[in-house]
Structures are given as structure tokens and as C-alpha cells.
Design an enzyme around this catalytic site. Structure first.
Site, PDB file in Angstrom:
ATOM      1  N   SER A 108       0.646  -1.157   0.001  1.00  0.00           N
ATOM      2  CA  SER A 108       0.088  -0.164   0.173  1.00  0.00           C
ATOM      3  C   SER A 108       0.969   1.383   0.082  1.00  0.00           C
ATOM      4  O   SER A 108       2.024   1.237   0.437  1.00  0.00           O
ATOM      5  CB  SER A 108      -0.942   0.021   1.179  1.00  0.00           C
ATOM      6  OG  SER A 108      -0.285   0.859   2.315  1.00  0.00           O
ATOM      7  N   LYS A 109       0.091   2.361  -0.251  1.00  0.00           N
ATOM      8  CA  LYS A 109       0.826   3.826  -0.300  1.00  0.00           C
ATOM      9  C   LYS A 109       1.436   3.975   1.112  1.00  0.00           C
ATOM     10  O   LYS A 109       2.179   5.041   1.167  1.00  0.00           O
ATOM     11  CB  LYS A 109      -0.233   4.973  -0.855  1.00  0.00           C
ATOM     12  CG  LYS A 109      -1.352   5.106   0.120  1.00  0.00           C
ATOM     13  CD  LYS A 109      -2.373   6.098  -0.369  1.00  0.00           C
ATOM     14  CE  LYS A 109      -3.446   6.067   0.380  1.00  0.00           C
ATOM     15  NZ  LYS A 109      -4.303   7.384  -0.187  1.00  0.00           N
ATOM     16  N   LYS A 110       0.682   3.335   2.017  1.00  0.00           N
ATOM     17  CA  LYS A 110       1.114   3.947   3.472  1.00  0.00           C
ATOM     18  C   LYS A 110       2.722   3.737   4.028  1.00  0.00           C
ATOM     19  O   LYS A 110       2.939   3.987   4.936  1.00  0.00           O
ATOM     20  CB  LYS A 110       0.258   3.245   4.420  1.00  0.00           C
ATOM     21  CG  LYS A 110      -1.176   3.812   4.171  1.00  0.00           C
ATOM     22  CD  LYS A 110      -1.318   5.237   4.717  1.00  0.00           C
ATOM     23  CE  LYS A 110      -3.041   5.698   4.483  1.00  0.00           C
ATOM     24  NZ  LYS A 110      -3.065   7.098   5.280  1.00  0.00           N
ATOM     25  N   ASP A 111       3.117   2.815   3.161  1.00  0.00           N
ATOM     26  CA  ASP A 111       4.574   2.525   3.503  1.00  0.00           C
ATOM     27  C   ASP A 111       5.428   3.738   3.375  1.00  0.00           C
ATOM     28  O   ASP A 111       6.247   4.231   3.757  1.00  0.00           O
ATOM     29  CB  ASP A 111       5.347   1.518   2.208  1.00  0.00           C
ATOM     30  CG  ASP A 111       5.017   0.182   2.564  1.00  0.00           C
ATOM     31  OD1 ASP A 111       4.056   0.016   3.282  1.00  0.00           O
ATOM     32  OD2 ASP A 111       5.392  -0.562   1.624  1.00  0.00           O
TER      33      ASP A 111
END
Ligand SMILES: Cc1ncc(COP(=O)(O)O)c(C=O)c1O
Length: 322
Positions: free
Chosen positions: A47-50
Site C-alpha cells: 500500500s501507499k502507506k509505506d
């Protein structure tokens, strides 16, 4: 960030970001305009949350707000927690993820596999699994605050820390500009914390103030657009919490609001998989449905950028896939 590919990376942290941008040419066939989708599910935590996990932790380290070996706590729908589990694991910080029991269980299992302690918080009476509301999230917030105090931990607050905004302003937004050759007319994004929207919008508008930026919300919970809440619970996991104030969101960046129904988001997520081979989550479908709406209403002929925020693998236990 341009990732060096001609040497081994020092750690998985260097493999975060710099994701491909793909034109949805099959899905938009016959429409007047283009949709360019960024494959954020190819990040190491899918996910982009990395991106924000790495940025928030490195900013806290640089500011001296996070001591070596100190416990990190965060409220998560699973994706930020997965990113933090990776970053904290590599850097040696114990990590506690506090999550609503209403989120899909793949997420909790993945965080545990990555070394996190996962605390699940029961939903409000009457809430349904798979449909996490702002009220459910308020219970998770209370638990996160209690655990942070009990453990003398660093609260990696994604709703407030500038690192969330900065990750997208410094990296995701500039990547959009570079990969599209700067030829973008619009960006639309399903808001949870609003960090992706705000960071990308800042970078895009800095490049070209004419790029129009739209906040995407679930139909029935479009409080940012000023509408009354008629359906707080919905299946588009990761956002649409009907919170009227998002600290990272800057109202002056918002050119408009688009509402997407749960059914539209699900149908578009399935089309992304079948027609484009892009296996993403509910919010990716919401973003693409909103982009298509812009092309067929107010922005014919435009090139619209969107994020495919996480992987379809995170929803195998849900009814997204039959
Ligand atoms: C799958 C997914 N989509 C969208 C969002 C919303 O992103 P942001 O918090 O940057 O607004 C999140 C946030 O958790 C998410 O997990």
C-alpha cells in the site's frame, strides 16, 4: 525518489515509493479523456502507506522525538500499520498497531507476521464487520491513547504528523509530474486522513496551479463536501470516516468533491482487475470511478491522475471478490 536499480538496496525501506504509473486505456475506451493510475499496491507492504510510515519515523528520529528502542503506537486500518511494522522492524522499534475489529483480518495477520503487536478494538454495538465508521474509529483512538500513555510510547499519529503530508508532497506528487511528463489536468483521491490528497495536491498545484484537485467521499458520508451523513457505515475501507475536520487537509487546495457509492467503487475495482489486470482494493475503485465521473461530466478531454492505494490481496476474505 529515483530508486537505484544497479546495486543491492541497503534495506527494504529503499524499495518504498517510485511506483509505476499506468494509463487505464482499456477501461476508458470510448471515453473522452485519460486516467493515469499509480500502482501503490506494489510497495513492500502492498500500500501507499509505506511511504508515510518511513517519512513519519525518519522525521521523528531527526527531531529527537523518537528514542532508540522506544515503542511506536498507531491507530490503523491496517495499511499504515503494515508500513510501520516494516519500518519499525527494520529499524528496531517495537510496534503496536491498534485497529478496529471491523477491518479485514488479512491486515492483522500480515502485521503480526511482520513482528507487530496487534490490538483489535471491538466496533460500536450495531456496527457491522467490514464497515468501519467514524464512531468505531473514535473507540480505536481512545485505545491508542491509553496504550501510548501506558507504554511511554511514541504516537505515530498519521492524522496529524507532517510526515504524512510530506511523503506525498516530496515523493508521490513529484512522481506523478515526472511520469506524466507534467501533462495532468486533475487529481482525485478518496480521503482517510487526507494526507495523500493534501500532499499530492500541494505538489501538483506547485507545478501547475491549474491542475484541479478533487476529494472523493462515499455517498451518504460526504461531510467534507458539507453534506449530512445518511450512511456512516460503508465498505470502502481506509477512509470516508465522515470526520468533518481533517488536520492535514487544506480547504484552499480543494477544487471540488465527488461522491461515489459503495456499489460503484466495488464494480470499478472488479473492472480494474478484469480489464486492466490491476488487482487493487476498494478505494482504488472509488478513485477510478470518480475520475471517470469527471471525464463524463465537468472535465471531458482531461487527463486525471489517481492512486491505486492498496492491493486486492488485502480483501480476499471480503465479498469484494467472488
Ligand atoms: C486503502 C486505503 N485507501 C485510501 C486511504 C486514504 O488515504 P489518506 O489517509 O492518505 O487520505 C487509506 C488510508 O488508510 C487506505 O488504507
Amino acid at each position: 525518489m529515483t530508486r537505484p536499480t544497479d546495486r543491492p538496496l541497503a534495506s527494504v525501506l529503499e524499495a518504498m515509493g517510485d511506483t509505476p504509473l499506468v494509463e487505464l486505456a482499456r477501461l476508458t475506451r470510448g471515453l473522452n479523456g485519460r486516467v493515469l493510475a499509480k500502482l501503490e499496491y506494489l510497495n513492500p507492504g502492498y500500500s501507499k502507506k509505506d511511504r508515510i510510515a518511513r517519512q513519519m519515523i525518519e522525521e521523528a528520529e531527526a527531531a529527537g522525538a523518537l528514542r532508540p528502542g522506544q515503542t511506536v503506537v498507531e491507530l490503523t486500518s491496517g495499511n499504515t500499520g503494515t508500513g510501520l511494522a516494516i519500518v519499525c522492524g527494520v529499524k528496531g522499534y517495537p510496534f503496536v498497531a491498534v485497529m478496529s475489529a471491523g477491518n479485514s483480518m488479512e491486515r492483522a495477520r500480515m502485521m503480526r507476521a511482520l513482528g507487530a503487536e496487534v490490538v483489535l478494538v471491538d466496533q460500536q454495538p450495531g456496527s457491522r464487520a467490514g464497515q468501519v465508521s467514524g464512531e468505531d474509529l473514535a473507540l480505536v483512538e481512545q485505545a491508542a491513547q491509553r496504550i501510548t500513555a501506558e507504554r511511554g510510547a511514541f504516537r505515530c499519529d498519521q492524522f496529524r504528523l507532517a510526515g504524512n503530508f510530506n511523503a506525498h508532497c516530496l515523493h508521490t506528487g513529484p512522481e506523478f509530474i515526472r511520469q506524466s511528463g507534467g501533462a495532468l489536468d486533475a487529481f482525485c483521491d478518496f480521503a482517510g486522513t487526507g494526507g495523500s490528497f493534501a500532499g499530492c495536491a500541494a505538489a501538483l498545484k506547485d507545478h501547475d496551479p491549474a491542475i484541479r484537485c478533487y476529494v472523493v467521499e462515499p455517498e451518504g458520508a460526504a461531510v467534507l463536501a458539507g453534506q449530512p451523513v445518511t450512511q456512516a457505515n460503508h465498505r470502502i475501507q481506509g477512509g470516508g470516516y465522515a470526520m468533518s475536520h481533517l488536520p492535514l487537509l487544506r480547504p484552499e487546495q480543494v477544487d471540488g468533491y465527488v461522491q461515489v457509492s459503495e456499489a460503484e467503487a466495488i464494480a470499478m475495482t472488479r473492472r480494474l482487475a478484469r480489464e486492466e489486470g490491476l488487482f487493487a482494493g476498494f478505494s482504488a475503485g472509488a478513485n477510478v470511478a470518480a475520475a471517470v465521473r469527471l471525464l463524463t461530466t465537468t472535465m471531458p478531454g482531461a487527463t486525471v491522475a489517481v492512486l491505486l492505494s492498496d492491493s486486492g490481496l488485502k480483501y480476499l476474505s471480503t465479498d469484494l471478490w467472488d
